[in-house]
Design a protein around this motif. Structure first.
Motif, PDB file in Angstrom:
ATOM      1  N   UNK A  21     -16.996  28.009  23.129  1.00 49.27           N
ATOM      2  CA  UNK A  21     -17.475  28.672  22.154  1.00 49.27           C
ATOM      3  C   UNK A  21     -16.399  29.073  21.151  1.00 49.27           C
ATOM      4  N   UNK A  22     -16.781  30.070  20.166  1.00 45.41           N
ATOM      5  CA  UNK A  22     -15.968  30.032  18.573  1.00 45.41           C
ATOM      6  C   UNK A  22     -14.382  30.701  19.246  1.00 45.41           C
ATOM      7  N   UNK A  23     -14.938  31.430  20.340  1.00 49.31           N
ATOM      8  CA  UNK A  23     -13.494  32.467  20.553  1.00 49.31           C
ATOM      9  C   UNK A  23     -12.928  32.904  22.246  1.00 49.31           C
ATOM     10  N   UNK A  24     -12.717  31.904  22.885  1.00 49.60           N
ATOM     11  CA  UNK A  24     -12.868  31.029  23.934  1.00 49.60           C
ATOM     12  C   UNK A  24     -11.835  32.363  24.869  1.00 49.60           C
ATOM     13  N   UNK A  25     -12.666  32.384  26.299  1.00 48.80           N
ATOM     14  CA  UNK A  25     -11.699  33.141  27.232  1.00 48.80           C
ATOM     15  C   UNK A  25     -10.045  32.641  26.821  1.00 48.80           C
ATOM     16  N   UNK A  26      -9.034  33.521  26.702  1.00 49.28           N
ATOM     17  CA  UNK A  26      -7.514  33.134  26.601  1.00 49.28           C
ATOM     18  C   UNK A  26      -6.885  33.115  25.288  1.00 49.28           C
ATOM     19  N   UNK A  27      -8.229  33.112  24.241  1.00 50.86           N
ATOM     20  CA  UNK A  27      -7.881  33.205  22.530  1.00 50.86           C
ATOM     21  C   UNK A  27      -6.767  34.340  22.351  1.00 50.86           C
ATOM     22  N   UNK A  28      -5.740  34.205  21.567  1.00 54.05           N
ATOM     23  CA  UNK A  28      -4.999  35.369  20.689  1.00 54.05           C
ATOM     24  C   UNK A  28      -6.108  35.034  19.356  1.00 54.05           C
ATOM     25  N   UNK A  29      -6.305  36.948  19.341  1.00 54.90           N
ATOM     26  CA  UNK A  29      -6.797  37.381  18.212  1.00 54.90           C
ATOM     27  C   UNK A  29      -6.228  38.915  17.277  1.00 54.90           C
TER      28      UNK A  29
END
Lengths: 484, 599
Positions: A398-406
């Motif tokens: 996905x675009x914001x996978x699990x573990x992404x810093x946002x």
């Protein structure tokens, strides 16, 4: 998260030791009664004697401790706030109590000083009944206790969050046990390998079960990089990612176990390579590159010997051999006769590169974020990766996978902890807040980005994803801390 | 950590009141469970002999299911504990089988299963699958089966089990300590945030070609990227079915074929001689394994590939030839062939497979005797035919070895070899066949003659010719029938000698016809003269025979195209024998176009 509610850690004081002794004694008696109740009626003199004995112990506890309460917190049992320590010999008691409580969703259990023998008897009768832990059974158990009116024993149910955490804790255990086990297998000789392979299979079965329950958390654990040993850590990550992708592709249970085992050992050939070459900073020379490129063959050769012992399947050899292969003249090794590249190899190849790209390596200036790594894969030569499997992988990450810093529109920083269940809300996952809006580090809550204000607007939205390396943030720390 | 205690040891030092059972649990309940397990065992045992749908199995199976169902009407479940060779129910042994080869409990115990539970709602199909798993696992060597896995894989709704506890494993062995982050580092202080980090002009550059979007709202940009990714990762219906086909195709791949292909690649890529030798040994092992499974096509492919490799390496990599040749040699080893023999004799139908014969073909001459044995065991016409084709093919690659086989026996399969030798029409087979002719008592002498007759070689003819004076009419006749004409003066000489031999007169008309026709084929003056001698007025002694011989000679001369033959016939028209005269006239009339007049 309120960190102060954690039970205190057992110290060395005499009082604590006494509490621990009492706690184990009570559980031991409960265990004995429960075993007896499986064979005898509760009126049996032996059972009655045991219940009386437990009642006496409880009275003794009230006199010295003033209270008798058990608390289940994650993987531990606390008695009067002291963590109970179990030896191997008393492990069955721990296991029994833990499992029975979990099946009944008991979070804590408190005996009151006015406890009567008949209350204890009805409670133990209900507690000893065999059950699987289905929601109906749990409801029935709590209803029975309520109806029987045992006010001298009070129970609290496990919270949904606690139940979830328990699963996540299981995932964490599986993760590190996998690394531990792999380390073991990599260094042991052939004969030992065989005996340990059943554990490999059981581990992959456990990973499968976990992914089936809640894949996102286990996928989150793959943000842990370079821990203990790069190859070990990498192999476990690849295995988890491959299982996740395989499940998405619709592989069946048996195939997924095979895929898990295959990916577990895909880099086994690296074990025999010189560490100086593996960790060499900078570009490899021709000779070194050739050595590195031997690892698929070395891995395949090693797995062949395990295959003859019936330990691994041909798929594992395929994967070890082909996870760098490209149809055509690129990639390695180049086949002389074999034409096809196995689907498992294609899966592992994608997740292998993805995990490698997102891991800091001595020969690369920086590691890539998951998003960047995914884009690199998507922009690569179509011959390099199977386009259809890659598409499925992109959908999984996905675009914001699990573990992404946002960065959120509230100026808070957060980490994606759970992907949104629907692709329509891909940008609205559950995130853990790690800073406030002034970028001060906090142990924030896990918030759902689908939450809306009374006006119907989203409370928080993702503005952009960030590279955690730029802010010296180790994503895996938050996953580990969440369940520690 | 005490190693003498198993991880599931129950000996807790804190236990102050050990339980010692004083009476048995409800005997009726116990009896019911024992009955269930007794039928379970019977079903399991019957399955070893009959397929599941066989009445013997079904009777016991249905009884097992009905007993379980009856029990579950009064109890929520049947909870069995699994000991090494026994099942216990409420701590009482309900089934015990000390022989681990027959023991159901052991089958489960060996893979770490600790308990097995049948619960209310158990379906007949579930129980059937459960039995089939037990049966399947029991048929495999213990190290190859995994009942825990098989039951887990099946995901039964009403059959549950517990197996080795992972948490326990974690406690027993923990090489890698779980990573513990430092909360102070995570939750104290601030993130090193710089001006501009929050906007899209922050640290990360926009992707190339995306400059137009520099002023775009970050949220919109993310939304756009998300949409792009969704688009990129979406699979069309066609792609979905392609993917599905790919998975299905992968499922269809035979693991042994896959392994064969891998082994060969590993062999080709082996870095050093040691690796090469190890791989070639693995291949030999793999070959045995696939032969054991009667996969002769796979085995033939593998052996063929090794031979091919041997051929390539003669020039390319001579250093690797010895292990390769060693492997090939081991295939001709009596032990290996014995392995093949055992496999095929356990399943004779597989011997009929073309793939099997192809494998034997690759295995070379040593396997020829195997064909002989297999045929003699079964005596099937179909196999005979296949054996014949096999020998025919083998002759093309290795005639000398096959020829050597001929000296071995005098059985049906020798006939197949002889026929194949003839059908091969290879001149090099003449010598072997000729040798067989020397043994006058060889039982397949006629077959040998027939085979030689197919070979267009002067030596073959000569060999056959040597038999036209044989004392046995059938042999003589067979020889004459199979002689292939060769215009060789020495042959003519030999033939003439036979004809001049006084015994010629005593031969049957058929023999005489064949001999004279053969001589006639030389179509020269000498032949014509010799044949012409037999056209004479028959005397009273042997009148009939002489007349017969004269008429045969006329017919032979008639076929000869040289003028001498015609002249001979013209001359004989004047003989004072009506039959001879008429025959001569008829023969010459055809030549001259004159009508045959009656005398």
């Amino acid at each position: 998260m309120d960190r102060s509610i954690k039970p205190k850690d057992p110290g060395k004081s005499e009082l604590e030791s006494q509490a621990i002794r009492y706690g184990i004694q009570i559980l031991n008696k409960a265990h004995s009664i429960s075993k007896s109740l499986k064979i005898y009626d509760s009126n049996n003199s032996l059972v009655q004697g045991l219940i009386q004995s437990m009642q006496d112990t409880l009275q003794q506890v009230f006199q010295t401790e003033g209270a008798a309460s058990f608390l289940l917190h994650q993987d531990q049992i606390f008695f009067n706030q002291s963590k109970l320590k179990f030896s191997y010999s008393s492990y069955p008691i721990y296991k029994y109590f833990m499992e029975e409580c979990l099946k009944r969703e008991i979070g804590s259990l408190q005996f009151k000083s006015d406890i009567q023998k008949k209350d204890l008897e009805s409670f133990l009768n209900a507690f000893s009944k065999k059950m699987e832990g289905t929601p109906e059974e749990v409801k029935q158990f709590h209803d029975t206790l309520r109806r029987s009116g045992t006010p001298s024993i009070s129970l609290t149910k496990l919270s949904i969050e606690e139940k979830k955490k328990r699963k996540q804790l299981g995932a964490k255990k599986i993760y590190f046990l996998s690394m531990s086990h792999l380390k073991d297998v990599f260094k042991m000789d052939e004969a030992d390998k065989k005996s340990r392979m059943i554990t490999t299979k059981r581990l992959i079965m456990a990973i499968y079960d976990n992914i089936l329950d809640d894949s996102t958390f286990l996928l989150g654990l793959t943000t842990l990089k370079n821990y203990d040993d790069y190859t070990l850590n990498h192999c476990v990550n690849v295995s988890i990612l491959a299982l996740g992708l395989g499940k998405r592709l619709g592989l069946d249970k048996k195939e997924l176990v095979e895929l898990g085992i295959s990916s577990f050992f895909h880099d086994i050939g690296k074990v025999s390579l010189p560490i100086e070459i593996l960790n060499k900073p900078g570009k490899l020379d021709e000779e070194e590159r050739k050595i590195i490129e031997t690892h698929p063959l070395r891995g395949a050769e090693q797995l062949v010997s395990m295959l003859q012992e019936g330990i691994v399947t041909p798929k594992a050899i395929n994967v070890a051999m082909e996870h760098h292969a490209v149809s055509g003249s690129r990639g390695y090794p180049r086949y002389v006769k074999k034409k096809n590249i196995d689907i498992f190899s294609k899966i592992v190849k994608i997740v292998d590169v993805f995990d490698a790209l997102t891991t800091k390596r001595p020969y690369r200036k920086k590691d890539f974020t998951r998003e960047e790594a995914l884009n690199i894969l998507l922009d690569s030569d179509p011959e390099d990766y199977d386009p259809l499997i890659l598409k499925m992988f992109a959908g999984m990450i996905g675009i914001c996978p699990v573990g992404t810093l946002v960065l959120l529109n509230t100026d808070e920083l957060a980490i994606v902890f759970e992907a949104s269940p629907t692709s329509a809300e891909m940008l609205r996952p559950r995130v853990k807040l790690i800073t406030d809006s002034d970028k001060r580090k906090i142990d924030g809550d896990i918030v759902d980005l689908t939450e809306k204000t009374p006006e119907g607007r989203a409370k928080r939205s993702i503005v952009k994803s960030l590279d955690p390396a730029d802010y010296d943030i180790r994503i895996a720390d938050y996953f580990m801390e969440h369940i520690s | 950590m005490p190693s003498d205690k198993g991880p599931l040891s129950n000996s807790d030092p804190n236990r102050d009141e050990p339980i010692s059972p004083v009476s048995l649990p409800d005997p009726k309940e116990l009896k019911a469970v024992q009955t269930i397990l007794s039928f379970t065992e019977k079903t399991f045992n019957q399955l070893k002999i009959f397929p599941f749908r066989h009445d013997n199995v079904l009777n016991f199976f249905r009884r097992t299911h009905s007993e379980i169902t009856a029990f579950l009407r009064n109890h929520p479940q049947i909870d069995l504990e699994i000991k090494e060779t026994a099942f216990t129910y409420k701590d009482e042994i309900v089934l015990s089988e000390p022989d681990i080869k027959k023991s159901i409990p052991f089958l489960l115990f060996k893979d770490g299963m600790q308990s097995l539970v049948f619960s209310i709602g158990l379906q007949e199909k579930e129980l059937e699958d459960f039995f089939l798993i037990l049966h399947e696992c029991s048929q495999l060597p213990p190290e190859e089966s995994d009942t825990v896995y098989s039951i887990w894989e099946k995901n039964f709704a009403h059959i549950h089990h517990t197996a080795t506890d992972l948490m326990l494993l974690m406690r027993v062995k923990s090489e890698v300590q779980p990573y513990e982050p430092d909360p102070a580092d995570m939750f104290m202080g601030s993130v090193n945030w710089e001006e501009g980090d929050g906007s899209q002009e922050g640290k990360k550059d926009p992707p190339p070609g995306d400059l137009d979007h520099q002023e775009e709202n970050p949220e919109n940009k993310l939304q756009r990227e998300s949409e792009q990714l969704t688009k990129k990762s979406a699979l069309s219906k066609e792609e979905q079915s392609t993917l599905q086909r790919m998975i299905l195709a992968s499922r269809k791949i035979n693991p042994d074929d896959e392994l064969t292909a891998l082994y060969l690649e590993i062999l080709y890529m082996a870095e050093n001689e040691e690796g090469f030798t190890t791989s070639i040994n693995s291949i030999a092992e793999h070959l045995r394994s696939i032969i054991k499974k009667n996969d002769f096509a796979g085995a033939a492919y593998l052996v063929g590939s090794i031979r091919e490799m041997e051929h390539e390496y003669i020039h390319q990599n001579p250093a690797r030839l010895p292990p390769l040749q060693g492997c090939i040699k081991s295939l001709s080893d009596p032990l290996f062939l014995d392995h093949v023999r055992k496999t095929v004799t356990s399943d004779p139908v597989s011997a009929q497979n073309d793939e099997f014969l192809l494998l034997l073909n690759f295995l070379g001459p040593a396997s020829f005797s195997l064909i002989r044995d297999l045929y003699n065991a079964k005596k099937s016409d179909a196999f005979y035919l296949k054996a014949y084709h096999f020998f025919l093919k083998a002759l093309q690659s290795d005639p000398s070895s096959l020829l050597m086989q001929l000296s071995i026996g005098e059985d049906d399969i020798s006939r197949a070899v002889i026929t194949a030798l003839g059908d091969s029409r290879l001149p090099k087979t003449v010598e072997t066949l000729s040798c067989l002719l020397r043994n006058k008592n060889y039982i397949y002498l006629e077959d040998v003659i027939h085979a030689l007759g197919k070979i267009d070689h002067v030596d073959a003819v000569r060999a056959i010719l040597s038999l036209i004076g044989d004392s046995r009419p059938n042999i003589r006749f067979a020889a004459l029938k199979n002689i292939v004409f060769h215009n060789s003066p020495s042959l003519q000489k030999d033939l003439e000698a036979h004809i001049r031999y006084p015994g010629f007169q005593t031969r049957s008309p058929k023999e005489k016809i064949l001999l004279l026709r053969l001589l006639g084929k030389f179509n020269n003056e000498r032949a014509s003269t010799l044949i012409g001698r037999f056209i004479r007025k028959p005397g009273w002694i042997h009148r009939k025979k002489n007349l017969e011989l004269a008429l045969i000679s006329i017919s032979v001369l008639e076929k000869m195209t040289i003028p001498v033959a015609k002249r001979e016939l013209e001359r004989k028209r004047k003989l004072k024998n009506n039959k001879i005269r008429r025959a001569c006239r008829k023969a010459t009339a055809a030549e001259t176009g004159q009508p045959v007049l009656k005398d």
